[in-house]
Write an enzyme that holds these catalytic residues in place. Sequence first.
Site, PDB file in Angstrom:
ATOM      1  N   ASP B 126       6.532  60.393 -26.847  1.00 24.30           N
ATOM      2  CA  ASP B 126       5.731  59.205 -27.152  1.00 24.30           C
ATOM      3  C   ASP B 126       4.593  59.112 -26.143  1.00 24.30           C
ATOM      4  OD1 ASP B 126       7.675  58.593 -25.110  1.00 24.30           O
ATOM      5  OD2 ASP B 126       7.182  56.472 -25.351  1.00 24.30           O
ATOM      6  N   GLU B 191       9.746  56.433 -23.849  1.00 25.37           N
ATOM      7  CA  GLU B 191       9.575  56.414 -22.394  1.00 25.37           C
ATOM      8  C   GLU B 191       8.501  55.441 -21.942  1.00 25.37           C
ATOM      9  OE1 GLU B 191       8.294  57.469 -18.339  1.00 25.37           O
ATOM     10  OE2 GLU B 191       7.047  57.490 -20.132  1.00 25.37           O
TER      11      GLU B 191
END
Lengths: 501, 501
Positions: B126, B191
């Site tokens: 991400d 994250e």
Amino acid sequence: MVGLLLTVIMLLHASSTSYSSSSPSSAVLQTLFQYINDHQNEFVQRLGEWVAVKSDSSNQALWGEVRKSLNMTSDRIQAMGGQVEFAEVGTKQLPNGESVALPPVILAQFKRDPSKPTVCFYGHTDVQPAKKEDGWSTDPYTLTEINGNLYGRGATDNKGPVLAWLHAVETYQGTKQEMPVNIKIIVEGMEEVGSDGLAELIRQRNDSFFSDVDYIVISDNVWVSRHPALTYGTRGSSYFFVEVEGPKLDLHSGVFGGSIQEPMTDLIALLGSLLDNTGKILVPGLNDAVAPLTEEEKKLYEDIHFDLDEMKKTAGVKRFLQDNKEGILMARWRYPSLSIHGIEGAFSDPGSKTVIPRRVIGKFSIRQVPNMEPAVVETQVKKHLEEVFAKQKSPNTLKVTTTVGAKPWMANVNDVPYVAGRKAVKAVFGEEPELIREGSTIPIANNFQEVTGKSTMMLPISGHDDGEHSQNEKISRYNFIEGTKLFAAFFHELAQLQKDS
Amino acid sequence: MVGLLLTVIMLLHASSTSYSSSSPSSAVLQTLFQYINDHQNEFVQRLGEWVAVKSDSSNQALWGEVRKSLNMTSDRIQAMGGQVEFAEVGTKQLPNGESVALPPVILAQFKRDPSKPTVCFYGHTDVQPAKKEDGWSTDPYTLTEINGNLYGRGATDNKGPVLAWLHAVETYQGTKQEMPVNIKIIVEGMEEVGSDGLAELIRQRNDSFFSDVDYIVISDNVWVSRHPALTYGTRGSSYFFVEVEGPKLDLHSGVFGGSIQEPMTDLIALLGSLLDNTGKILVPGLNDAVAPLTEEEKKLYEDIHFDLDEMKKTAGVKRFLQDNKEGILMARWRYPSLSIHGIEGAFSDPGSKTVIPRRVIGKFSIRQVPNMEPAVVETQVKKHLEEVFAKQKSPNTLKVTTTVGAKPWMANVNDVPYVAGRKAVKAVFGEEPELIREGSTIPIANNFQEVTGKSTMMLPISGHDDGEHSQNEKISRYNFIEGTKLFAAFFHELAQLQKDS
């Protein structure tokens, strides 16, 4: 200003020994008071009709209600033979970009007799927001009488006083007595959101509507105890913005913490240098301009009724910085104060964020008293902050700006309306008024005084516990009705003084 | 912790004189490096395909893209014969009350040879938000090569390193060489917004997936200069909330200013007592726990390349608190720091408001280093604040709370992966790695180390100027390709060390 203050003090002192009130037995006043007593239920009912109008100016969707409240005011004035002008004061831009016309301002007058003094009353019919769910015990827009108190939004701020003024005029007509003074009225519907357009209107009409006004009277504040009061002063205010700018972007406190001088560290040091834990302002020179306290003035505060315990309860504070009534009143009225309001640009949300803000703006204001000059205060504050900042040896940049400072407002209680006001209070309440000040800044008083140069007076009829702006706002039936008498008597005494002089 | 630190220092010192790298002429490595050189355009093209996926985890509407990025990772692993499990990690409640399933976490492994060490790589696919309008010179989701730099969101954080890891494995297969280590991979998609569910998953799989892991490697940080680096420490962090509560409601500064002790005045005094203008923390006892600086450790910082002028330019600061490289590095890495982040409850909007806030919460954090213990720091800070508050003689109430403190993380550079990493760096770059720390707290490193008890290492391949989280994020072709070689060589060196031992 020192001269003025000393005059005030000497007069106040003199008044406590030599002042003699009008006779309450005056036939004219008796007639007026009787009429007001006889019509009090009608007056209260009318207040109920006014309170029912949700004239919340903070909500643009309710400006139709604001206009309605102004129309009701106009209807009342016209029913008594007054002439009403709805003065347009321009437009306001909404957040969505749309421009909407502001509610107008009422400028009204009655037939003029040049031999009589002219009094102009200022009031407003808009109100603060109110919802039952906010904690009201009764519906805020249904005037409800409980134990002699009339609960409802706007009951005391400011619909009650506006109506009391109109009822006082009506009383002369109802008792077929000649009005002893000329009456002008200015009523707005945007007071609670900053009186949009009003200052400009006053300037525009200074040479026309205001040209023949002798005295301006405002009844938009409260007594300080259960005893009637005249207000002769308000504190001025300057608002300061202390900006410290550092890095070119917000930084991560893990990566940069410890290796750069953070703007927040500098700002906290700057804000921390402003006052001590006794409330004393530490800006060098600032307190020097404060008018010295004389024994005579000190005595004034002794006579004022002020319930410390009740005030503690109301505000929910454990104790005040001063341990006696006189000390607290002086701290609020005749000494400057400094409050730190907050910081813009730093992290202010709930939760945690490990940011080093690149630019922070501390905000504080200083309430100012005679003989402080906002321009001098600004210079002193800037110099002080620059010196503290220099000691920080910071690579950051400091910028201090201030909004135009409002000077403290101070009336001369020797002015005709104050003398008339004191006689009227004595006539209605059988006691001397408390001579009080407001700690806050009431721009409209300054505004009238500075632009028109007319003698401006604050003549409150609202109770100290009326809760303006709060839940369960009220005016007592006593204050509303006796306040109406006060205004009627005030007209009478004003004319008497003119005749005597 | 002191013991560990001293060991580290002694080893680092020893290494600078006696360390001997693997021979770069090693036939195995030459074959691997040649393959990577030959396939670099293919690798860069694949990075372009990954960057094109707008896997911005901060925007729930884009979680489909996050899942797509995880699917692409899975496809890559499966294409190489790896087994992939998509581990579900629960749901997240959205602000509208709706619960949505979180993107899963990839747990992958290849065929296992019990005679070989097992390395588990952690990464994420991400990314931070990115829009061309934010100031990107190129489209953030179109990988664009300019002067040897590959610009695109996620290029360096963390898609590039994840791909480099997979390409390193592919390189062994492509050159028909046996994998010298067992590989496990954990890749998440949340994250950038706090790794929702990951900590719990690690706990759940501690006895299964992680049971046969020997070394955990994270490549989610950056070098400190243009020279390759191994990261052996991060600072810990505790977040403090200092709440001062006064009146029962917000008060008007005109009415109450000067007569009450304002919560903000107390809070500013409290925050002002925390550190001085040199960045020194003034909480008594706090600095005593900091591991003493020895001459040996001091020398370490001399060898690190760190361009002060470039860093000044990047952050836009005029100067650092320290006037030399060593001082700045130590301030960031081996000394604690305290940053004041902001105040909740005070006025923080633009403009002016003359409120006395009834309750304000100051927020600051302390970055902690060996041998500080968060629990001790908490006690010291609370005691200090209580003492300062007592001097304020305030009627207000103080409450200090803290979030659970993250301990500083410190690896032993004598551990096998660090020795292997240094050999691999020498083999690829022909120089010793810089042994660096991070000033920030990287919870995942702590998390892996504390829960699994496995040797955890940070092996960055990203450049110091890659601009993670910023506009124009990039990874250089050099770092991406040489980084792939570094991982391939790392596997080789790790296995060699095991054989030698």
